[in-house]
Design a protein around this motif. Sequence first.
Motif, mmCIF file in Angstrom:
data_model
loop_
_atom_site.group_PDB
_atom_site.id
_atom_site.type_symbol
_atom_site.label_atom_id
_atom_site.label_comp_id
_atom_site.label_asym_id
_atom_site.label_seq_id
_atom_site.Cartn_x
_atom_site.Cartn_y
_atom_site.Cartn_z
ATOM 1 N N VAL A 219 -63.237 -80.257 -17.033
ATOM 2 C CA VAL A 219 -62.540 -80.182 -15.749
ATOM 3 C C VAL A 219 -63.528 -80.279 -14.595
ATOM 4 C CG1 VAL A 219 -61.079 -78.741 -14.268
ATOM 5 C CG2 VAL A 219 -60.678 -78.813 -16.751
ATOM 6 N N GLY A 220 -64.647 -79.562 -14.696
ATOM 7 C CA GLY A 220 -65.638 -79.592 -13.636
ATOM 8 C C GLY A 220 -66.816 -78.695 -13.948
ATOM 9 N N LYS A 221 -67.825 -78.775 -13.125
ATOM 10 C CA LYS A 221 -69.034 -77.971 -13.271
ATOM 11 C C LYS A 221 -68.947 -76.739 -12.378
ATOM 12 C CE LYS A 221 -74.079 -78.144 -12.688
ATOM 13 N NZ LYS A 221 -75.230 -78.968 -12.250
ATOM 14 N N ALA A 222 -69.096 -75.548 -12.972
ATOM 15 C CA ALA A 222 -69.096 -74.320 -12.181
ATOM 16 C C ALA A 222 -70.271 -74.345 -11.216
ATOM 17 C CB ALA A 222 -69.184 -73.107 -13.100
ATOM 18 N N GLU A 223 -70.003 -74.037 -9.952
ATOM 19 C CA GLU A 223 -71.042 -74.141 -8.924
ATOM 20 C C GLU A 223 -71.245 -72.858 -8.129
ATOM 21 O OE1 GLU A 223 -73.005 -76.640 -8.508
ATOM 22 O OE2 GLU A 223 -72.016 -78.497 -9.097
ATOM 23 N N TRP A 224 -70.148 -72.292 -7.581
ATOM 24 C CA TRP A 224 -70.267 -71.199 -6.621
ATOM 25 C C TRP A 224 -69.288 -70.074 -6.916
ATOM 26 C CZ3 TRP A 224 -74.266 -71.904 -3.340
ATOM 27 C CH2 TRP A 224 -74.695 -73.206 -3.119
ATOM 28 N N ARG A 225 -69.724 -68.849 -6.630
ATOM 29 C CA ARG A 225 -68.796 -67.717 -6.554
ATOM 30 C C ARG A 225 -68.378 -67.593 -5.091
ATOM 31 N NH1 ARG A 225 -73.482 -65.718 -8.476
ATOM 32 N NH2 ARG A 225 -73.703 -65.516 -10.736
ATOM 33 N N PHE A 226 -67.069 -67.509 -4.837
ATOM 34 C CA PHE A 226 -66.635 -67.349 -3.450
ATOM 35 C C PHE A 226 -65.938 -66.022 -3.216
ATOM 36 C CE2 PHE A 226 -63.039 -69.361 -5.565
ATOM 37 C CZ PHE A 226 -61.936 -68.715 -5.041
ATOM 38 N N PHE A 227 -65.628 -65.299 -4.302
ATOM 39 C CA PHE A 227 -64.993 -63.982 -4.177
ATOM 40 C C PHE A 227 -65.251 -63.228 -5.466
ATOM 41 C CE2 PHE A 227 -61.324 -61.032 -4.304
ATOM 42 C CZ PHE A 227 -61.486 -60.428 -3.058
ATOM 43 N N SER A 228 -65.291 -61.898 -5.390
ATOM 44 C CA SER A 228 -65.516 -61.091 -6.585
ATOM 45 C C SER A 228 -64.955 -59.696 -6.354
ATOM 46 C CB SER A 228 -67.008 -61.012 -6.915
ATOM 47 O OG SER A 228 -67.236 -60.306 -8.131
ATOM 48 N N ILE A 229 -64.150 -59.225 -7.302
ATOM 49 C CA ILE A 229 -63.534 -57.902 -7.185
ATOM 50 C C ILE A 229 -63.492 -57.246 -8.560
ATOM 51 C CG2 ILE A 229 -61.162 -58.760 -7.455
ATOM 52 C CD1 ILE A 229 -60.372 -56.692 -5.255
ATOM 53 N N GLN A 230 -63.701 -55.966 -8.601
ATOM 54 C CA GLN A 230 -63.774 -55.245 -9.862
ATOM 55 C C GLN A 230 -62.413 -55.148 -10.551
ATOM 56 O OE1 GLN A 230 -66.341 -51.640 -9.882
ATOM 57 N NE2 GLN A 230 -66.494 -51.976 -7.665
ATOM 58 N N ASP A 231 -62.478 -55.020 -11.891
ATOM 59 C CA ASP A 231 -61.306 -54.677 -12.721
ATOM 60 C C ASP A 231 -60.159 -55.670 -12.623
ATOM 61 O OD1 ASP A 231 -62.636 -52.340 -13.554
ATOM 62 O OD2 ASP A 231 -61.927 -51.266 -11.788
ATOM 63 N N ASN A 232 -60.458 -56.926 -12.271
ATOM 64 C CA ASN A 232 -59.409 -57.951 -12.184
ATOM 65 C C ASN A 232 -58.290 -57.568 -11.224
ATOM 66 O OD1 ASN A 232 -60.060 -60.270 -13.536
ATOM 67 N ND2 ASN A 232 -59.142 -59.677 -15.478
ATOM 68 N N ILE A 233 -58.613 -56.826 -10.182
ATOM 69 C CA ILE A 233 -57.619 -56.476 -9.169
ATOM 70 C C ILE A 233 -57.154 -57.757 -8.480
ATOM 71 C CG2 ILE A 233 -57.259 -55.279 -6.968
ATOM 72 C CD1 ILE A 233 -59.339 -53.225 -7.910
ATOM 73 N N PRO A 234 -55.845 -57.983 -8.343
ATOM 74 C CA PRO A 234 -55.372 -59.194 -7.658
ATOM 75 C C PRO A 234 -55.931 -59.258 -6.242
ATOM 76 C CG PRO A 234 -53.558 -58.093 -8.793
ATOM 77 C CD PRO A 234 -54.733 -57.161 -8.861
ATOM 78 N N TRP A 236 -54.881 -60.483 -3.585
ATOM 79 C CA TRP A 236 -53.935 -60.310 -2.491
ATOM 80 C C TRP A 236 -53.693 -58.834 -2.160
ATOM 81 C CZ3 TRP A 236 -49.733 -57.478 -4.007
ATOM 82 C CH2 TRP A 236 -49.387 -57.503 -5.365
ATOM 83 N N GLN A 237 -54.149 -57.926 -3.027
ATOM 84 C CA GLN A 237 -54.001 -56.497 -2.751
ATOM 85 C C GLN A 237 -55.159 -56.047 -1.841
ATOM 86 O OE1 GLN A 237 -53.568 -54.345 -6.474
ATOM 87 N NE2 GLN A 237 -51.663 -55.388 -6.988
ATOM 88 N N ILE A 238 -55.063 -56.478 -0.599
ATOM 89 C CA ILE A 238 -56.147 -56.265 0.361
ATOM 90 C C ILE A 238 -56.464 -54.789 0.534
ATOM 91 C CG2 ILE A 238 -56.849 -56.659 2.754
ATOM 92 C CD1 ILE A 238 -55.123 -59.137 2.782
ATOM 93 N N TRP A 239 -55.466 -53.921 0.430
ATOM 94 C CA TRP A 239 -55.695 -52.496 0.627
ATOM 95 C C TRP A 239 -56.616 -51.891 -0.444
ATOM 96 C CZ3 TRP A 239 -51.186 -54.765 -0.965
ATOM 97 C CH2 TRP A 239 -50.744 -54.455 -2.247
ATOM 98 N N ARG A 240 -56.853 -52.641 -1.528
ATOM 99 C CA ARG A 240 -57.742 -52.142 -2.573
ATOM 100 C C ARG A 240 -59.145 -52.738 -2.487
ATOM 101 N NH1 ARG A 240 -54.663 -52.415 -8.264
ATOM 102 N NH2 ARG A 240 -56.417 -51.043 -8.822
ATOM 103 N N TRP A 241 -59.380 -53.577 -1.489
ATOM 104 C CA TRP A 241 -60.693 -54.200 -1.336
ATOM 105 C C TRP A 241 -61.811 -53.184 -1.098
ATOM 106 C CZ3 TRP A 241 -60.647 -59.475 1.690
ATOM 107 C CH2 TRP A 241 -59.820 -60.383 1.001
#
Length: 256
Positions: A219-234, A236-241
């Motif tokens: 599909v493609g070559k992994a290049e960049w991380r643009f976001f990272s959050i613990q425990d696979n928290i969705p 969109w749950q901004i209040w848990r950021w």
Amino acid sequence: MSKPMSDAEKKKKSGKGELRETIVILVQALLIALVFRTFAFEPFSIPTASMQSNLLIGDYILASKYSYGYSRYSLPYSEVPWRGRILGNAPERGDMAVFRPVPQSENYVKRVVGLPGDRIQMIDGILNINGEPVEREFIERREDRDSNGMTLPVSVYREILPSGVSYEIQEVSDSAQFDNTSEYVVPAGHYFMMGDNRDRSLDSRSLSSVGYVPFENFVGKAEWRFFSIQDNIPPWQIWRWPGNVRLDRMFTSVYE
């Protein structure tokens, strides 16, 4: 002589014009996003521990489509009746790549360790390429947590490929299921993929589950991380950021 428009009629006409302009802008934005996703970069999330500690559970990455060219698997709909690949370059040993295993319906992210024609074998946890053991330097012992919340002590090594490309790998032990294998011979036009978290990765070592990966299925070559959050928290749950977003991993290369 035409009758002048009333203020109400002018307002109504102006409102229709603004609505039409808004719709045009939205359509243009969607088209740009579709073109960007199809031909430039596509985002993917990391839901499992198979590439830790290089890609953590909850990392979000961008994979470049143009690096390997285009096939039906790099398009938004892989059911299109098109075979083969156009443009781009072949994957290199050490690349982290997104691909679709032949027996699976979901995309995987693993590292390219075997090229077409290579002989690959694991002996006591050591990767062997074409009969030669790959250099492995011990770094430390640490704890590793998988997607089920199970934490185990692991040994961390720096694996150094013959080309000089190096990266960290993790081993629970050197006698797990895929730490001693028979020799795999990579077919022409195929690649051998392995996870960096060697004892917690389902990869090409399991021929029935992943096996050799055709170039077409990349599909493609992994290049960049643009976001990272613990425990696979969705995300969109901004209040848990607060307290969960890993700021130090955002907007970083996956090869650092």
